[in-house]
Design an enzyme around this catalytic site. Sequence first.
Site, mmCIF file in Angstrom:
data_model
loop_
_atom_site.group_PDB
_atom_site.id
_atom_site.type_symbol
_atom_site.label_atom_id
_atom_site.label_comp_id
_atom_site.label_asym_id
_atom_site.label_seq_id
_atom_site.Cartn_x
_atom_site.Cartn_y
_atom_site.Cartn_z
ATOM 1 N N ASP A 1 -13.415 -98.117 -8.647
ATOM 2 C CA ASP A 1 -13.364 -98.119 -10.114
ATOM 3 C C ASP A 1 -13.064 -99.477 -10.719
ATOM 4 O O ASP A 1 -13.544 -99.786 -11.803
ATOM 5 C CB ASP A 1 -12.348 -97.089 -10.621
ATOM 6 C CG ASP A 1 -10.975 -97.248 -9.999
ATOM 7 O OD1 ASP A 1 -10.048 -97.708 -10.682
ATOM 8 O OD2 ASP A 1 -10.812 -96.903 -8.822
ATOM 9 N N ASP B 1 -7.327 -98.600 -6.379
ATOM 10 C CA ASP B 1 -7.835 -97.996 -7.611
ATOM 11 C C ASP B 1 -6.796 -98.101 -8.717
ATOM 12 O O ASP B 1 -5.610 -98.273 -8.475
ATOM 13 C CB ASP B 1 -8.202 -96.524 -7.377
ATOM 14 C CG ASP B 1 -7.018 -95.685 -6.907
ATOM 15 O OD1 ASP B 1 -6.229 -96.183 -6.086
ATOM 16 O OD2 ASP B 1 -6.881 -94.529 -7.347
ATOM 17 N N GLU B 2 -7.268 -97.974 -9.953
ATOM 18 C CA GLU B 2 -6.430 -97.856 -11.141
ATOM 19 C C GLU B 2 -5.291 -98.888 -11.177
ATOM 20 O O GLU B 2 -4.125 -98.541 -11.360
ATOM 21 C CB GLU B 2 -5.882 -96.433 -11.248
ATOM 22 C CG GLU B 2 -6.993 -95.412 -11.456
ATOM 23 C CD GLU B 2 -6.508 -93.995 -11.658
ATOM 24 O OE1 GLU B 2 -5.421 -93.645 -11.148
ATOM 25 O OE2 GLU B 2 -7.223 -93.215 -12.327
ATOM 26 N N VAL B 3 -5.662 -100.143 -11.015
ATOM 27 C CA VAL B 3 -4.674 -101.225 -11.145
ATOM 28 C C VAL B 3 -4.551 -101.523 -12.637
ATOM 29 O O VAL B 3 -5.205 -102.405 -13.177
ATOM 30 C CB VAL B 3 -5.106 -102.477 -10.354
ATOM 31 C CG1 VAL B 3 -3.974 -103.495 -10.333
ATOM 32 C CG2 VAL B 3 -5.507 -102.105 -8.932
ATOM 33 N N HIS C 1 -1.173 -97.970 -7.817
ATOM 34 C CA HIS C 1 -0.551 -96.765 -7.251
ATOM 35 C C HIS C 1 0.411 -97.127 -6.126
ATOM 36 O O HIS C 1 0.459 -96.469 -5.074
ATOM 37 C CB HIS C 1 -1.612 -95.782 -6.755
ATOM 38 C CG HIS C 1 -2.265 -95.015 -7.857
ATOM 39 N ND1 HIS C 1 -1.562 -94.187 -8.713
ATOM 40 C CD2 HIS C 1 -3.563 -94.958 -8.252
ATOM 41 C CE1 HIS C 1 -2.409 -93.650 -9.583
ATOM 42 N NE2 HIS C 1 -3.612 -94.110 -9.346
#
Length: 439
Positions: A152, A101-103, A45
Amino acid sequence: MFPYHGKVAHLQAPHAYTPEDIVHLHTIAAENNLIIIPLVQTFGHFEFVLKHDENRGIREIERYPNALCPTHPDAFPLVTRLISQVVDLHPDDKFFHIGADEVWHIGKCPRCQDELEVKKMSTNDLFLSWVIKVAWWIKKEYPHLTLIMWDDMMRQISLEKLKSCRIGEIVEPMVWQYQAKKFDLPPDLFNRYSAVFNGIWVASAFKGATGSTQFLPPVQHHINNQLTWVSVLSEYKHQFKIFRGIALTGWQRYDHYAVLCEVLPVAVPCLCLCLRVITHESFTEDDHDYVSQKLGFPHRINVVPFPRPQVIEQCMSFPGHKIYVGVQMWSNFVCKYQAISNSEGMLGWFSDYLRSRNFTNPVQVENIMNPIIEVLENLVELRTHLIPWLLEVFYEDTVEEWIGSFINPLVEKLKSVIEECKKQILIGGRVRDYKKIEY
């Protein structure tokens, strides 16, 4: 919105906060018994940085602006510069969130692939090495800070690996889940985390998380999300030495490039109800009544805003309530248009095929056109009120974006349909010469 300066001044929004604004925010927070926890994304992000040409070279995948490349020599100096500038304007803060998060893209570029091969690493190893590098630097420079990160990317990492890398010594995970009833978490997650981390946070949502173009928060969904967290925490939080608390996240966009989802004033009633759920660990009729009365609702807050249309309360007293009313009106009008679009008249007598051949029945066309004109007039009138209501709360560019993303396209669509109706009515149901159709 942060007043970045120097080599990263290009990251500033045109109306970014001033340093004085941030001092003022801290003062207001302290007066209301609140603390501020800055969050700076440091891996995934990272669009707000990687969208700029100056930083394009440190993308993990050149065509995607989501994640930075952890092996690029310019990545670490850039991230530490961002963190330093933020911490300098938050000198008394005790906590700092590094995101992570969300890499979605990791270990994809040639440099990272070489690193993985030479060091016999997995992408999990690469993720952990970068996060630990950033976190240890912060702990060394700012030892008073307790670091937080989203969890996550660690959910599938083994207990042995989490222990061996010593990540538990430097960060505390924030476990996020936004479902209403059943969480999508590994069954052994809290057992693993409790063996690694002393402290833990969790995160729910009071707006966002249910659709990237959502106008109104589905309140009952978010209440159920809090109740599910209450149940999960009652089972697992005792396993940790420190349970820090729950963050009720309020999404503004799904990512830096997405349209706005529910704006804050529309979600204030949902936030208050969710806070009541968390503090009382239940949701009763008395809780519902208490929050509704505090916000000036003459009746209970509607927790099931869909399907539309619905009756709209208009006599509330909370800040931004006019926007709450206006967006509900907008949602009603959208529903009316959708009902017309899916009606038997539209589908049976005004299809694209029939219109392309100018073969329509004016009786049916008039029945279609009149309610569309009514919806258009309602929307145009609502827009004249909603713009100044939004401007009381938001910057002009946010108002322009919301109106331009949602109301104006529908207004233009309605105008186009009305013009087509008028054209077909003028034709008057006369038979035209058919063009030869080729299949």
